[in-house]
Design a protein around this motif. Structure first.
Motif, PDB file in Angstrom:
ATOM      1  N   ARG A  38      15.230 -17.154  31.978  1.00 17.54           N
ATOM      2  CA  ARG A  38      16.634 -17.257  32.384  1.00 17.54           C
ATOM      3  C   ARG A  38      17.289 -18.445  31.700  1.00 17.54           C
ATOM      4  O   ARG A  38      16.629 -19.402  31.318  1.00 17.54           O
ATOM      5  CB  ARG A  38      16.763 -17.381  33.897  1.00 17.54           C
ATOM      6  CG  ARG A  38      16.217 -18.674  34.486  1.00 17.54           C
ATOM      7  CD  ARG A  38      16.267 -18.625  36.013  1.00 17.54           C
ATOM      8  NE  ARG A  38      15.731 -19.831  36.614  1.00 17.54           N
ATOM      9  CZ  ARG A  38      15.529 -19.994  37.914  1.00 17.54           C
ATOM     10  NH1 ARG A  38      15.828 -18.981  38.772  1.00 17.54           N
ATOM     11  NH2 ARG A  38      15.038 -21.112  38.388  1.00 17.54           N
ATOM     12  N   THR A  90      21.321 -18.809  39.727  1.00 15.64           N
ATOM     13  CA  THR A  90      22.370 -18.196  38.919  1.00 15.64           C
ATOM     14  C   THR A  90      22.108 -18.455  37.439  1.00 15.64           C
ATOM     15  O   THR A  90      21.945 -19.602  37.014  1.00 15.64           O
ATOM     16  CB  THR A  90      23.747 -18.757  39.303  1.00 15.64           C
ATOM     17  OG1 THR A  90      24.037 -18.357  40.657  1.00 15.64           O
ATOM     18  CG2 THR A  90      24.827 -18.227  38.381  1.00 15.64           C
ATOM     19  N   VAL A  92      21.696 -16.069  33.311  1.00 22.28           N
ATOM     20  CA  VAL A  92      21.449 -14.810  32.613  1.00 22.28           C
ATOM     21  C   VAL A  92      19.934 -14.671  32.482  1.00 22.28           C
ATOM     22  O   VAL A  92      19.268 -15.593  32.001  1.00 22.28           O
ATOM     23  CB  VAL A  92      22.123 -14.783  31.234  1.00 22.28           C
ATOM     24  CG1 VAL A  92      21.775 -13.475  30.509  1.00 22.28           C
ATOM     25  CG2 VAL A  92      23.631 -14.924  31.381  1.00 22.28           C
ATOM     26  N   THR A 109      20.829 -10.045  31.544  1.00 22.23           N
ATOM     27  CA  THR A 109      21.501  -9.549  32.750  1.00 22.23           C
ATOM     28  C   THR A 109      21.975 -10.740  33.572  1.00 22.23           C
ATOM     29  O   THR A 109      21.186 -11.640  33.858  1.00 22.23           O
ATOM     30  CB  THR A 109      20.535  -8.710  33.598  1.00 22.23           C
ATOM     31  OG1 THR A 109      20.053  -7.601  32.828  1.00 22.23           O
ATOM     32  CG2 THR A 109      21.221  -8.194  34.851  1.00 22.23           C
ATOM     33  N   GLN A 110      23.219 -10.717  33.952  1.00 18.55           N
ATOM     34  CA  GLN A 110      23.761 -11.807  34.762  1.00 18.55           C
ATOM     35  C   GLN A 110      23.325 -11.670  36.216  1.00 18.55           C
ATOM     36  O   GLN A 110      23.449 -10.599  36.820  1.00 18.55           O
ATOM     37  CB  GLN A 110      25.284 -11.825  34.692  1.00 18.55           C
ATOM     38  CG  GLN A 110      25.939 -12.909  35.529  1.00 18.55           C
ATOM     39  CD  GLN A 110      25.674 -14.305  34.999  1.00 18.55           C
ATOM     40  OE1 GLN A 110      25.790 -14.565  33.795  1.00 18.55           O
ATOM     41  NE2 GLN A 110      25.315 -15.229  35.894  1.00 18.55           N
ATOM     42  N   THR A 112      24.186 -13.737  39.707  1.00 17.12           N
ATOM     43  CA  THR A 112      25.050 -14.756  40.298  1.00 17.12           C
ATOM     44  C   THR A 112      24.796 -14.825  41.795  1.00 17.12           C
ATOM     45  O   THR A 112      24.877 -13.812  42.486  1.00 17.12           O
ATOM     46  CB  THR A 112      26.526 -14.452  40.041  1.00 17.12           C
ATOM     47  OG1 THR A 112      26.761 -14.371  38.634  1.00 17.12           O
ATOM     48  CG2 THR A 112      27.403 -15.552  40.633  1.00 17.12           C
TER      49      THR A 112
END
Length: 115
Positions: A38, A90, A92, A109-110, A112
């Motif tokens: 990430r 949070t 990507v 992929t985001q 949040t």
């Protein structure tokens, strides 16, 4: 050429859960080391969870006990179940594998997490 197709992710409140999935072309994710990385804004990309060809898993300390990486060899997919999410999760998220001496990445992929 290796193609990694990610799905899942999105937005969730703190304490919630999300699942990411990654499918590969052919059986690559079924036989090689695969994992999830990430990258948060302004930070370097970091390893989150990895599962090796033998099934041994490794997690970064901040997600231990909350995230679970798993592999479905029949479907050539690897998943990341994320529970008890925190705002600091949070980022990507990227699916990763190493094949024939090269690193291959999913499209990102985001995820949040709101407080």
């Amino acid at each position: 050429q290796v193609h990694l197709r990610q799905s899942g992710g999105g937005m969730v409140q703190s304490g919630g859960s999300l699942k990411l999935s990654c499918a590969s072309s052919g059986s690559i994710v079924s036989i090689s080391n695969v994992g999830w990385y990430r990258q948060a804004p302004g930070k370097e990309r970091e390893s989150v969870a990895v599962i090796n060809s033998g099934g041994t898993t490794n997690y970064t300390d901040s997600v231990k006990g909350r995230f679970t990486i798993s592999r479905d060899r029949a479907r050539n997919t690897v998943s990341l179940q994320m529970n008890t999410l925190k705002p600091e999760d949070t980022a990507v998220y990227y699916c990763w594998t190493r094949w024939k001496g090269h690193d291959w990445w999913g499209q990102g992929t985001q995820v949040t997490v709101s407080s």
